[in-house]
Design an enzyme around this catalytic site. Structure first.
Site, PDB file in Angstrom:
ATOM      1  N   GLY A 134     -15.139 -42.063   4.757  1.00 40.28           N
ATOM      2  CA  GLY A 134     -14.447 -43.084   3.984  1.00 40.28           C
ATOM      3  C   GLY A 134     -15.436 -44.050   3.354  1.00 40.28           C
ATOM      4  N   CYS A 135     -14.972 -44.806   2.362  1.00 35.96           N
ATOM      5  CA  CYS A 135     -15.870 -45.689   1.605  1.00 35.96           C
ATOM      6  C   CYS A 135     -16.343 -46.878   2.448  1.00 35.96           C
ATOM      7  CB  CYS A 135     -15.202 -46.150   0.319  1.00 35.96           C
ATOM      8  SG  CYS A 135     -13.557 -46.860   0.517  1.00 35.96           S
ATOM      9  N   PHE A 136     -15.409 -47.633   3.055  1.00 40.98           N
ATOM     10  CA  PHE A 136     -15.816 -48.717   3.947  1.00 40.98           C
ATOM     11  C   PHE A 136     -16.683 -48.164   5.071  1.00 40.98           C
ATOM     12  CE2 PHE A 136     -12.099 -51.687   2.836  1.00 40.98           C
ATOM     13  CZ  PHE A 136     -12.925 -52.663   2.307  1.00 40.98           C
ATOM     14  N   ALA A 137     -16.282 -47.020   5.620  1.00 40.28           N
ATOM     15  CA  ALA A 137     -17.006 -46.427   6.740  1.00 40.28           C
ATOM     16  C   ALA A 137     -18.449 -46.121   6.350  1.00 40.28           C
ATOM     17  CB  ALA A 137     -16.301 -45.162   7.209  1.00 40.28           C
TER      18      ALA A 137
END
Length: 325
Positions: A134-137
């Protein structure tokens, strides 16, 4: 040439894949699948592609492509793969969250590898099925992994990260409507964002005894793309030693840069780069991590994974230009 199919072709991540793959020297686009736009030009959904690519969306899947990218909504990849079989040689890169956690990685005789190259590069090179992070991850893991590798995480980590409106997907909603988003800011899913699962999983992969909490507040920003994340935690080592550990961890990672200067999102937007800034006051370490949520946080990283899976230099096709103004 790598023959490529894209599923869920009208969304933001698919559009970003198309834009990058058009100029990838080892890639050719076989089909872009979209049931809502079948038979229409790609530029109907991706207006900036007008004049660049003469290709139509299709509702037919070629099961014999070398690699397929799944750009479906979260939770929809499993059902699509249940209904559509691909050749035994076809590699699959899923940009959704269906297979990111260890408990979900086994599916229909397929074993998905978590596709964060800076953590799992050796395994990715030999993988057939990838769960793209994921992007935040991505932004948060890259900020924390050198500390975990050196077992330096001993207390809670406080995380505040702001993402652009494209992080919410192409389907309009109340909080992506321009008149709401413009000149505005808000947080959402505080302390319980879905990316916490994969972040904790990767931290524990490197530091198995870390049991403190990652306290994460995600924010909606008044911009279209990019993630600006700040994290702080207690670290006893001096800044020079911390910087040296980060530089050692990322010395063979071409898309990650470590600095002690202030940074901003324009340095990475429209690129596959992550820049990490380290600052220290007393025993408190401040880590700032910036990425483009659609590129390093999604499609660019997916192509980086594809490059590794096919034995190419991981930077192939990803020498992208940021926009400083």
């Amino acid at each position: 040439m790598i023959n490529i199919g894209i599923i869920g072709g009208s969304g933001y991540t698919a559009g970003e894949l198309i834009r990058i793959l058009m100029f990838h020297p080892n890639a050719t686009l076989d089909f872009v699948y979209s049931t809502t736009n079948a038979g229409k030009p790609l530029s109907v959904a991706h207006h900036d592609l007008m004049g660049d690519i003469e290709m139509n969306f299709t509702d037919t899947v070629n099961p014999n492509v070398n690699v397929v990218f799944l750009c479906l909504g979260h939770g929809k990849s499993k059902s699509f793969l249940e209904q559509n079989q691909f050749a035994s040689h076809t590699k699959i890169i899923d940009l959704g969250n269906d297979f990111r956690l260890t408990k979900d990685k086994e599916f229909d005789n397929k074993s998905f590898v978590y596709g964060l190259p800076e953590l799992n590069k050796a395994v990715i090179k030999n993988a057939q099925f990838i769960a793209n992070p994921g992007c935040f991850a991505t932004a948060i893991q890259l900020a924390l992994l050198p500390l975990a590798k050196n077992e330096m995480l001993t207390t809670d980590v406080h995380i505040n990260a702001t993402t652009g409106s494209t992080g919410a997907g192409v389907t309009p909603s109340e909080t992506t409507h321009f008149s709401w988003r413009s000149n505005n800011m808000s947080h959402y899913k505080a302390f319980e964002h879905q990316h916490l699962g994969e972040i904790n999983q990767s931290v524990n992969q490197l530091q198995t005894d870390y049991t403190s909490e990652l306290i994460f507040v995600p924010n909606r920003g008044d911009f279209s793309r990019g993630i600006f994340a700040t994290l702080y935690t207690t670290i006893e080592e001096n800044l020079e030693d911390v910087v040296a550990k980060y530089e050692a961890f990322y010395k063979d990672q071409p898309f990650v840069t470590v600095t002690t200067t202030g940074i901003n999102m324009k340095q990475v937007v429209q690129t596959n780069k992550c820049i990490i800034s380290l600052m220290k006051k007393g025993n408190r370490l401040l880590i700032t991590s910036v990425i483009d949520n659609l590129t390093k946080g999604a499609s660019g990283q997916a192509i980086q994974n594809m490059n590794l899976m096919f034995g190419l230099d991981e930077t192939t096709g990803l020498h992208l230009k940021p926009s400083g103004f």
